[in-house]
Design an enzyme around this catalytic site. Structure first.
Site, PDB file in Angstrom:
ATOM      1  N   TYR A 178       1.015  -1.128   0.025  1.00  8.39           N
ATOM      2  CA  TYR A 178       0.143   0.103  -0.106  1.00  8.39           C
ATOM      3  C   TYR A 178       0.825   1.189  -0.069  1.00  8.39           C
ATOM      4  O   TYR A 178       0.498   2.231   0.630  1.00  8.39           O
ATOM      5  CB  TYR A 178      -0.786  -0.191   1.187  1.00  8.39           C
ATOM      6  CG  TYR A 178      -2.125   0.667   1.193  1.00  8.39           C
ATOM      7  CD1 TYR A 178      -2.395   1.614   0.050  1.00  8.39           C
ATOM      8  CD2 TYR A 178      -2.861   1.134   2.286  1.00  8.39           C
ATOM      9  CE1 TYR A 178      -3.542   2.605   0.206  1.00  8.39           C
ATOM     10  CE2 TYR A 178      -3.956   1.932   2.470  1.00  8.39           C
ATOM     11  CZ  TYR A 178      -4.426   2.640   1.337  1.00  8.39           C
ATOM     12  OH  TYR A 178      -5.356   3.389   1.285  1.00  8.39           O
ATOM     13  N   GLN A 243      -2.993  -6.091  10.227  1.00  7.08           N
ATOM     14  CA  GLN A 243      -1.854  -6.240   9.440  1.00  7.08           C
ATOM     15  C   GLN A 243      -0.823  -7.248   9.910  1.00  7.08           C
ATOM     16  O   GLN A 243      -0.494  -8.164   9.132  1.00  7.08           O
ATOM     17  CB  GLN A 243      -1.112  -5.021   8.968  1.00  7.08           C
ATOM     18  CG  GLN A 243      -1.820  -4.148   8.119  1.00  7.08           C
ATOM     19  CD  GLN A 243      -1.256  -2.875   7.657  1.00  7.08           C
ATOM     20  OE1 GLN A 243      -0.298  -2.310   8.566  1.00  7.08           O
ATOM     21  NE2 GLN A 243      -1.447  -2.208   6.653  1.00  7.08           N
ATOM     22  N   CYS A 401      -5.583  12.091  -4.904  1.00  8.28           N
ATOM     23  CA  CYS A 401      -4.089  11.706  -4.631  1.00  8.28           C
ATOM     24  C   CYS A 401      -3.594  11.485  -5.916  1.00  8.28           C
ATOM     25  O   CYS A 401      -2.304  11.907  -6.376  1.00  8.28           O
ATOM     26  CB  CYS A 401      -3.880  10.549  -3.721  1.00  8.28           C
ATOM     27  SG  CYS A 401      -4.507  11.111  -2.001  1.00  8.28           S
TER      28      CYS A 401
END
Length: 431
Positions: A178, A243, A401
């Protein structure tokens, strides 16, 4: 009331007048300002005036009139949100169906060659005064408080990274990375992400058997790459419980482990101090906060052996900002602040030698475009997995973004650092 009290005390000190006389002198202008602000708010709550104010702001701010080709207000209550909350107001209007828009061309038009985009430092537009004024509460909070303390740092992991892996597994693809990919010679996202892992691996100049720390670690796929390709003993450290859980279940192996911990706790644990030959961090510096940059780099040095190397991969902001965009702060990355070189370098210079610096920010535009395409596939295949509001919010975030990196407003930086005092003559530059 507080302003009046402060004003009274100051005036009495300076002029020696009675408290009541001073208070009257102060109360009148404060009252006038309060009434004016109230009247302005009342008028802006009327859609006809709010719309007129927005259109006038676009005109006097020198923004292209083509902007209106990419946005349509279908609920008049959105005009008040736009004029008072700017980007956050537009985003929430789009999320809740009050606004129809195509985010990518909207942001290209809004940001390209304008005072809120690529020319924000060389323009005398009225927007250079209005935008900071409207963002003042957020900026003051950034200046006056530490948004990335141990307690507050958990917000982004719980609200963003721990939200669920189903979307990320499709959006990110097999790499589960990511952060910005490295597209040199790559034909697709997965190749570009592997390129990024390989670039960092080469910059580490490691040898088999070395101990390596991955601070931030994401879903652990970079750690797996380092472990398998370099025969390295890798420890991943992350504040995201989900995670760490995912990485432990899918990737753990002898010599490859993942720890659920704040990086600050890892630094202060005696069993890790001075034990790592190499350290890298991919996309974590954005979550450190400008008030914590020096402690972070001191932590990296504390963990490294004297002859170690560190590679830091981070988004870069060309102009210092004390707080994130209000939309990103509220919905995407609470507490995150993109670092500027003016804050990073003072935090680094007394601790490390900057062996190398690289910028490949344009590659993030391609990465975000791929993520956006993959997200659309996921939402189409799983229409009920997330609400329509979430899906529009996610599209808005990725496309905004993408435009920021496409127009080179935001950057992507690599730092290669060796601890001071110097223990090597240099490094072999890797590109």
């Amino acid at each position: 009331v507080l302003l009046v009290q402060v004003c009274c005390q100051r005036a009495r000190h300076w002029r020696g007048e009675s408290m009541s006389a001073c208070c009257w002198c102060c109360a009148v202008p404060v009252l006038v300002l309060a009434l004016a602000a109230g009247a302005l708010q009342y008028f802006l709550q009327q859609p006809i005036y709010a719309e007129a104010a927005v259109r006038k702001l676009v005109e006097v701010g020198g923004l292209p009139q083509d902007l209106w080709n990419h946005i349509e207000v279908v609920d008049d209550s959105a005009w008040y949100d736009i004029i008072t909350k700017l980007n956050l107001g537009i985003a929430e209007g789009y999320m809740h169906g009050k606004i129809k828009m195509d985010p990518l061309p909207f942001f290209f038009t809004l940001l390209n060659g304008t005072a809120v985009g690529t020319r924000r430092k060389d323009s005398d537009s009225v927007l250079n005064y209005i935008v900071p004024l409207l963002n003042l509460p957020t900026d003051l909070a950034g200046y006056m408080t530490n948004q990335q303390t141990r307690e507050r740092s958990t917000r982004v992991t719980k609200e963003h990274y721990d939200a669920g892996n189903d979307l990320y597994e499709v959006m990110l693809g097999p790499s589960m990375s990511y952060t910005c990919a490295y597209w040199k010679g790559a034909e697709n996202l997965d190749q570009a992400q592997t390129n990024k892992f390989n670039l960092i691996f080469r910059k580490l100049e490691s040898s088999p058997g070395m101990k390596v720390a991955d601070l931030g670690m994401g879903w652990g796929t970079a750690a797996k790459y380092m472990h398998e390709n370099g025969q390295l003993d890798v420890t991943g450290v992350s504040l995201s419980e989900q995670q760490v859980k995912w990485a432990t279940e899918h990737l753990s192996a002898p010599g490859l482990r993942f720890i659920w911990s704040d990086y600050r706790d890892h630094c202060e644990d005696p069993q890790y101090m001075g034990t790592y030959d190499r350290i890298y961090s991919i996309g974590m510096l954005e979550h450190i906060g400008f008030k914590n940059l020096e402690p972070f780099f001191a932590c990296v040095k504390k963990l490294l052996k004297p002859d170690g190397l560190a590679v830091i991969h981070t988004i870069g902001e060309p102009d210092f900002v004390p707080a994130s965009d209000p939309f990103l702060e509220k919905y995407i990355f609470p507490g995150a602040v993109i670092p500027a070189l003016s804050k990073v370098m003072p935090a680094v210079e007394n601790l490390f030698i900057v062996e190398d610096f690289q910028n490949f920010g344009y590659d993030y535009a391609k990465t975000l475009a791929a993520w956006s395409d993959n997200s659309k596939v996921f939402f189409k295949q799983n229409p009920n997995a997330y609400t329509p509001e979430f899906q529009r919010m996610w599209e808005y975030y990725l496309r905004m973004c993408e435009a920021l990196f496409e127009l080179r407003i935001n950057q992507l930086w690599h730092f290669v650092l060796s601890p001071r005092p110097a223990s090597r003559k240099g490094i072999a530059r890797q590109l």
